[in-house]
Design a protein around this motif. Structure first.
Motif, PDB file in Angstrom:
ATOM      1  N   ILE B 308      15.188 -11.140  72.898  1.00  0.00           N
ATOM      2  CA  ILE B 308      14.688 -12.600  73.104  1.00  0.00           C
ATOM      3  C   ILE B 308      14.413 -12.915  71.959  1.00  0.00           C
ATOM      4  CG2 ILE B 308      13.093 -13.910  74.335  1.00  0.00           C
ATOM      5  CD1 ILE B 308      13.057 -11.885  76.195  1.00  0.00           C
ATOM      6  N   ALA B 309      13.802 -12.059  71.097  1.00  0.00           N
ATOM      7  CA  ALA B 309      13.458 -12.559  69.642  1.00  0.00           C
ATOM      8  C   ALA B 309      14.237 -12.962  68.510  1.00  0.00           C
ATOM      9  CB  ALA B 309      12.365 -11.292  69.173  1.00  0.00           C
ATOM     10  N   ILE B 310      15.467 -12.401  68.794  1.00  0.00           N
ATOM     11  CA  ILE B 310      16.958 -12.423  67.757  1.00  0.00           C
ATOM     12  C   ILE B 310      17.064 -14.164  67.576  1.00  0.00           C
ATOM     13  CG2 ILE B 310      18.971 -12.090  67.307  1.00  0.00           C
ATOM     14  CD1 ILE B 310      18.743  -9.308  68.244  1.00  0.00           C
ATOM     15  N   PRO B 311      17.417 -14.668  68.271  1.00  0.00           N
ATOM     16  CA  PRO B 311      17.581 -16.029  68.032  1.00  0.00           C
ATOM     17  C   PRO B 311      16.638 -16.963  67.084  1.00  0.00           C
ATOM     18  CG  PRO B 311      18.231 -15.990  70.398  1.00  0.00           C
ATOM     19  CD  PRO B 311      17.525 -14.710  69.933  1.00  0.00           C
ATOM     20  N   ILE B 314      16.695 -15.577  63.525  1.00  0.00           N
ATOM     21  CA  ILE B 314      17.903 -15.836  62.743  1.00  0.00           C
ATOM     22  C   ILE B 314      17.697 -17.109  62.075  1.00  0.00           C
ATOM     23  CG2 ILE B 314      20.254 -17.056  62.920  1.00  0.00           C
ATOM     24  CD1 ILE B 314      20.801 -15.595  65.668  1.00  0.00           C
ATOM     25  N   ASN B 315      16.823 -17.920  62.782  1.00  0.00           N
ATOM     26  CA  ASN B 315      16.339 -19.264  61.920  1.00  0.00           C
ATOM     27  C   ASN B 315      15.385 -18.807  60.949  1.00  0.00           C
ATOM     28  OD1 ASN B 315      17.614 -21.111  63.440  1.00  0.00           O
ATOM     29  ND2 ASN B 315      16.186 -21.146  64.987  1.00  0.00           N
ATOM     30  N   GLN B 316      14.529 -18.037  61.189  1.00  0.00           N
ATOM     31  CA  GLN B 316      13.749 -17.540  60.053  1.00  0.00           C
ATOM     32  C   GLN B 316      14.278 -16.928  58.808  1.00  0.00           C
ATOM     33  OE1 GLN B 316      10.476 -18.667  59.668  1.00  0.00           O
ATOM     34  NE2 GLN B 316      11.170 -19.538  61.740  1.00  0.00           N
ATOM     35  N   TYR B 317      15.419 -16.298  59.161  1.00  0.00           N
ATOM     36  CA  TYR B 317      16.226 -15.663  57.823  1.00  0.00           C
ATOM     37  C   TYR B 317      16.938 -16.720  57.209  1.00  0.00           C
ATOM     38  CZ  TYR B 317      15.779 -10.911  60.199  1.00  0.00           C
ATOM     39  OH  TYR B 317      15.026  -9.821  60.608  1.00  0.00           O
ATOM     40  N   LEU B 318      17.573 -17.718  57.876  1.00  0.00           N
ATOM     41  CA  LEU B 318      17.904 -18.784  57.108  1.00  0.00           C
ATOM     42  C   LEU B 318      17.047 -19.564  56.329  1.00  0.00           C
ATOM     43  CD1 LEU B 318      20.566 -20.109  59.729  1.00  0.00           C
ATOM     44  CD2 LEU B 318      20.848 -18.757  57.700  1.00  0.00           C
ATOM     45  N   ASN B 319      15.864 -19.711  56.741  1.00  0.00           N
ATOM     46  CA  ASN B 319      14.745 -20.519  56.155  1.00  0.00           C
ATOM     47  C   ASN B 319      14.397 -19.594  54.981  1.00  0.00           C
ATOM     48  OD1 ASN B 319      14.308 -22.632  57.872  1.00  0.00           O
ATOM     49  ND2 ASN B 319      12.716 -21.853  58.931  1.00  0.00           N
ATOM     50  N   ILE B 320      14.404 -18.148  54.923  1.00  0.00           N
ATOM     51  CA  ILE B 320      13.887 -17.507  53.740  1.00  0.00           C
ATOM     52  C   ILE B 320      15.143 -17.882  52.734  1.00  0.00           C
ATOM     53  CG2 ILE B 320      13.969 -15.098  52.825  1.00  0.00           C
ATOM     54  CD1 ILE B 320      12.848 -14.104  55.442  1.00  0.00           C
ATOM     55  N   VAL B 321      16.359 -17.991  52.902  1.00  0.00           N
ATOM     56  CA  VAL B 321      17.213 -18.230  51.957  1.00  0.00           C
ATOM     57  C   VAL B 321      16.960 -19.614  51.333  1.00  0.00           C
ATOM     58  CG1 VAL B 321      19.576 -18.492  51.275  1.00  0.00           C
ATOM     59  CG2 VAL B 321      18.832 -16.606  52.914  1.00  0.00           C
ATOM     60  N   VAL B 363      27.678 -21.651  52.743  1.00  0.00           N
ATOM     61  CA  VAL B 363      28.265 -20.114  52.997  1.00  0.00           C
ATOM     62  C   VAL B 363      27.156 -19.317  53.379  1.00  0.00           C
ATOM     63  CG1 VAL B 363      29.746 -18.138  52.051  1.00  0.00           C
ATOM     64  CG2 VAL B 363      30.344 -20.801  51.653  1.00  0.00           C
ATOM     65  N   VAL B 364      26.033 -18.967  52.688  1.00  0.00           N
ATOM     66  CA  VAL B 364      25.414 -18.010  53.044  1.00  0.00           C
ATOM     67  C   VAL B 364      24.697 -18.344  54.437  1.00  0.00           C
ATOM     68  CG1 VAL B 364      23.030 -17.049  52.296  1.00  0.00           C
ATOM     69  CG2 VAL B 364      24.473 -17.438  50.380  1.00  0.00           C
ATOM     70  N   SER B 365      24.537 -19.557  54.716  1.00  0.00           N
ATOM     71  CA  SER B 365      23.981 -19.837  55.970  1.00  0.00           C
ATOM     72  C   SER B 365      24.825 -19.367  57.026  1.00  0.00           C
ATOM     73  CB  SER B 365      23.623 -21.243  55.963  1.00  0.00           C
ATOM     74  OG  SER B 365      22.482 -21.549  55.196  1.00  0.00           O
ATOM     75  N   LEU B 366      25.975 -19.676  56.912  1.00  0.00           N
ATOM     76  CA  LEU B 366      27.055 -19.256  57.916  1.00  0.00           C
ATOM     77  C   LEU B 366      27.455 -17.809  58.234  1.00  0.00           C
ATOM     78  CD1 LEU B 366      29.949 -22.238  57.326  1.00  0.00           C
ATOM     79  CD2 LEU B 366      28.327 -22.226  59.073  1.00  0.00           C
ATOM     80  N   LEU B 371      26.693 -13.155  60.969  1.00  0.00           N
ATOM     81  CA  LEU B 371      26.470 -11.854  61.306  1.00  0.00           C
ATOM     82  C   LEU B 371      25.126 -11.439  62.709  1.00  0.00           C
ATOM     83  CD1 LEU B 371      26.898  -9.390  59.289  1.00  0.00           C
ATOM     84  CD2 LEU B 371      24.569  -9.615  58.350  1.00  0.00           C
ATOM     85  N   LEU B 372      24.337 -12.492  62.427  1.00  0.00           N
ATOM     86  CA  LEU B 372      23.196 -12.133  63.344  1.00  0.00           C
ATOM     87  C   LEU B 372      23.717 -12.378  64.836  1.00  0.00           C
ATOM     88  CD1 LEU B 372      20.608 -13.323  61.114  1.00  0.00           C
ATOM     89  CD2 LEU B 372      20.489 -11.264  62.530  1.00  0.00           C
ATOM     90  N   ASN B 373      24.597 -13.384  65.054  1.00  0.00           N
ATOM     91  CA  ASN B 373      25.235 -13.564  66.385  1.00  0.00           C
ATOM     92  C   ASN B 373      26.060 -12.402  66.775  1.00  0.00           C
ATOM     93  OD1 ASN B 373      24.479 -16.334  66.939  1.00  0.00           O
ATOM     94  ND2 ASN B 373      25.997 -17.037  65.611  1.00  0.00           N
ATOM     95  N   TRP B 374      26.666 -11.676  65.715  1.00  0.00           N
ATOM     96  CA  TRP B 374      27.441 -10.704  66.177  1.00  0.00           C
ATOM     97  C   TRP B 374      26.409  -9.452  66.904  1.00  0.00           C
ATOM     98  CZ3 TRP B 374      27.365  -5.931  63.714  1.00  0.00           C
ATOM     99  CH2 TRP B 374      28.394  -4.809  64.207  1.00  0.00           C
ATOM    100  N   ILE B 375      25.209  -9.289  66.109  1.00  0.00           N
ATOM    101  CA  ILE B 375      24.383  -8.477  66.487  1.00  0.00           C
ATOM    102  C   ILE B 375      23.845  -8.744  67.626  1.00  0.00           C
ATOM    103  CG2 ILE B 375      21.910  -7.577  66.236  1.00  0.00           C
ATOM    104  CD1 ILE B 375      22.700  -7.682  62.880  1.00  0.00           C
ATOM    105  N   ASN B 376      23.330  -9.991  68.057  1.00  0.00           N
ATOM    106  CA  ASN B 376      22.995 -10.445  69.234  1.00  0.00           C
ATOM    107  C   ASN B 376      23.932 -10.246  70.313  1.00  0.00           C
ATOM    108  OD1 ASN B 376      21.086 -12.038  70.708  1.00  0.00           O
ATOM    109  ND2 ASN B 376      21.747 -14.022  69.997  1.00  0.00           N
ATOM    110  N   PHE B 377      25.155 -10.361  70.180  1.00  0.00           N
ATOM    111  CA  PHE B 377      26.159 -10.191  71.044  1.00  0.00           C
ATOM    112  C   PHE B 377      26.107  -8.648  71.452  1.00  0.00           C
ATOM    113  CE2 PHE B 377      30.724  -8.743  71.857  1.00  0.00           C
ATOM    114  CZ  PHE B 377      31.053  -9.298  72.882  1.00  0.00           C
TER     115      PHE B 377
END
Ligand SMILES: N[C@@H](CCC(=O)N[C@@H](CS)C(=O)NCC(=O)O)C(=O)O
Lengths: 340, 384
Positions: B308-311, B314-321, B363-366, B371-377
């Motif tokens: 449940i925490a992954i989505p 993901i947003n936080q990782y993008l915010n870090i970048v 590109v980095v964001s995508l 990557l994380l969607n894949w992990i999520n899946f």
């Protein structure tokens, strides 16, 4: 990407892609219809541009803005100032956020040829120097091998620094910041041993330090820094106006016209004085201005010498000598092409 | 002809066609107009500037660089620094966030309160202020190089950075590093095998202890096999500053600390809401089959909570970048500082430089979200 620079850059892109055509740019009409001049200045550099507690700007660069406003609008107070750091200044000019950049900016080949800028003159001849903590015991820049050097990024200063150490086979640790405040903080907290910048600015940075007596300026001058007002390319009329507004201040000093005697000078027999003040000839009209444009500048702002003394010279805390900035007749480089 | 226009489908297609033509014409107009305007203003265009010499130094570069390199190189130095800081902060803030998120729900009143205070404080202070605080207040008050804090005679801490010994890249060093990587890969597959065997036969295999054992034995063996020749470069004071060894500069440290501590609060909240979303019945069921509360957390609650925490994470990782670009305030040489900042100011080609920079972030964001969607899946609960 949340910074101001990104915002300005995007504005530039928008301005460049959407505006119908810049060939038809008419900064003079725009300035006249909006009723004020959009001028870009330093955010806080005593002597060049700094604001007092009431928000009034003063400094030798600010005086150029005021002179142009006096020439174009007849009122030196009709200026909207935008304070800019080194990285923001060119994009601000290219995007049209400002129409005149007067921010201790060095005239270089690249800025002329690749950045699309036109330098309208040199209002201060400067050179780059170093400010060190006295406790370091360094007396000459040649002893700075291995030092950590604070510098403002995106400046010619940063490039000259690299050249100087390379030329002398010395190493240094670069500490580059966007803002002057951070440069000062870096120096005060000991992040770096040395500040390097245009040497006139070193004196004004020094008086901003908590303990000015603890630091000293080294004798070395490592570069040429002709600082002057800048406009965009593509509007020659505006370029001329800024150029001759500045020349008027120098020519006035050459001809002995000051803000105090300008009214009596209107009756002078000297043809040069008559032409400068618009009593004779159509010089002002030729520029697209009123014929008394130079009179307004001298009356409201003063001649170059007056401006120099009150902002950076003996009438100011900086006490910088005229040196290279004396008139050409007194061994300096300030020289106005003839008013005729 | 007009009859055709009355047909809804035909009309629909026609309008779509007109829209596309209009859009293409508009873009074409913008494109040509931009180029025309730029040329009118005497601003250089094109990407030719990238092969020009930069002329300025960069204080912290993961690859060889000095002022005689090109703007291309500056771009890569900035890009690498952005990636390095992002990866490090993602790693650290995930660990910290997970710990705080779990502690936040601890039964111990003090621990729970401290964790929630941590979250409330650091989440609500603007990140830029936190960066400046670490940089100008915490790290700046460290002693000067001559009065450095010294640890084990070889680590030095002062207001110009943390200096640690660095092994030379000789065959021993590389051999040992490769052997460590090898152990990790081996343990990964060992774990798979052990799980499978556990499912089939119910027998356990001590993967953790085996792994730890190998992690000690294999690198030592590698050390001797590859020449037993560790050679460290040690930091030492020379003139004004330390040289030798590896330096972690204050700009890097301040950014890492601030971003980690800030982002961890958001990840902790994600973890907490994940845990809370797992129904109480699950915990009770776990307790009723005799699992300890640690076992229940590890085996029943966390595996579901993390999904449940992954989505939100993901947003936080993008915010870090994206937040890493705030480094401009303290001069850490990441992409926005050295390329969209310094380089832009030296060459003045806003369109080219800002486009390249935005493209990188895109590109980095995508890539991160893919990557994380894949992990999520992959981690989705497999219904059996
Ligand atoms: N003249 C140089 C340097 C100009 C410059 O930005 N100098 C700095 C260093 S003192 C400055 O004025 N900073 C003031 C500020 O940004 O507030 C140039 O044109 O690149």
């Amino acid at each position: 990407m949340k910074s101001k620079i990104a915002k300005i850059s995007i504005a530039t892109i928008a301005a460049l892609s959407l505006s119908a055509s810049v060939a038809s740019a008419d900064t003079l009409s725009d300035t006249l219809s909006q009723g004020y001049l959009k001028c870009g200045i330093n955010s806080g550099l005593p002597g060049f541009a700094s604001a007092d507690s009431k928000g009034h700007w003063s400094g030798i660069d600010v005086e150029v803005c005021r002179a142009v406003a006096a020439a174009v609008l007849g009122d030196q107070t009709k200026v909207k100032y935008t304070s800019l750091n080194a990285k923001e200044r060119f994009t601000a000019l290219q995007s049209g956020e400002i129409d005149l950049l007067s921010r201790n900016t060095t005239w270089t080949e690249t800025r002329d040829s690749s950045l699309g800028l036109n330098f309208a003159g040199v209002n201060f001849y400067d050179g780059q120097g170093f400010l060190v903590h006295k406790s370091l015991g360094v007396k000459n820049a040649k002893e700075l091998d291995g030092a950590a050097v604070c510098v403002q990024s995106g400046t010619t200063t940063e490039l000259n620094l690299a050249d100087y150490f390379r030329k002398n086979g010395m190493k240094y640790k670069l500490v580059a910041y966007d803002s002057n405040d951070q440069v000062l903080k870096g120096f005060e907290t000991g992040r770096c041993d040395v500040i390097t910048s245009d040497s006139s600015q070193l004196y004004s940075l020094r008086i901003k330090l908590k303990n000015p007596a603890g630091s000293m300026v080294l004798p070395n001058i490592i570069s040429k820094e002709p600082l002057g007002p800048v406009v965009r390319q593509g509007d020659d009329k505006w370029f001329n106006i800024v150029k001759w507004s500045y020349n008027a201040m120098v020519a006035a000093e050459e001809a002995g016209i000051t803000s105090k005697n300008v009214d009596s000078m209107l009756k002078s027999n000297n043809p040069t004085v008559k032409r400068i003040l618009g009593v004779e000839g159509k010089l002002g009209e030729n520029l697209g201005l009123k014929k008394d444009f130079a009179y307004q500048i001298i009356k409201q702002v003063g001649n170059y010498g007056e401006v120099f003394e009150r902002t950076v010279g003996m009438g100011s805390p900086l006490k910088i000598k005229r040196g290279l900035n004396a008139l050409w007749t007194k061994g300096g480089l300030q020289y106005s092409p003839p008013f005729r | 002809m007009f009859a055709l226009l009355r047909d809804r489908k035909v009309r629909g297609i026609l309008f779509q066609l007109l829209t596309i033509i209009g859009l293409v014409a508009f873009l074409w107009y913008i494109g040509t107009n931009t180029v025309h305007n730029i040329e009118q203003r005497g601003i250089r265009t094109g990407f030719g500037f990238l092969t020009g010499t930069s002329g300025f130094a960069i204080n912290d570069s993961p690859i060889a660089y000095n002022e005689t390199y090109t703007y291309w190189r500056v771009f890569f130095v900035g890009l690498l620094n952005t990636i390095i800081i992002s990866v490090i902060v993602i790693f650290l803030s995930s660990i910290l966030g997970l710990i705080i998120g779990v502690l936040r729900l601890s039964n111990n009143w003090l621990i729970a309160k401290l964790s929630s205070a941590y979250i409330d404080i650091f989440r609500n202070i603007p990140i830029l202020l936190q960066i400046l605080f670490w940089y100008n207040v915490v790290l700046a008050t460290l002693p000067s190089p001559r009065k450095s804090i010294e640890l084990f005679g070889s680590i030095f801490i002062n207001n110009r950075g943390f200096y640690v010994p660095k092994p030379d890249m000789n065959s021993t060093t590389i051999g040992v590093m490769v052997s460590v990587a090898f152990v990790f890969v081996f343990v990964f597959f060992l774990n798979r095998w052990a799980n499978k065997r556990h499912e089939e036969t119910g027998e356990d295999f001590p993967v953790l202890y085996t792994g730890l054992g190998l992690l000690v034995v294999v690198p030592i063996a590698a050390y001797f096999i590859f020449g037993a020749n560790f050679n460290f470069s040690y930091p030492h004071l020379r003139g004004f500053n330390f040289t030798g060894g590896k330096t972690f500069y204050p700009e890097f440290l301040a950014l890492t600390f601030a971003l980690t501590i800030y982002t961890a609060t958001f990840i902790a909240e994600a973890v907490r809401s994940g845990i809370e979303a797992v129904s109480k019945g699950q915990k009770e069921a776990a307790a009723s089959i005799g699992l300890s509360s640690y076992q229940a957390l590890k085996l029943v609650v966390l595996p579901q909570a993390i999904r449940i925490a992954i989505p939100p994470t993901i947003n936080q990782y993008l915010n870090i970048v994206k937040n890493s670009s705030l480094a401009t305030a303290i001069g850490y040489p990441e992409l926005v500082t050295v390329f969209a900042g310094t380089t832009l100011n030296q060459v003045g080609q806003a369109i080219e430089i800002i486009s390249m920079t935005m493209l990188v972030y895109l590109v980095v964001s995508l890539v991160v979200s893919a990557l994380l969607n894949w992990i999520n899946f992959k981690m989705k609960i497999k219904e059996r």
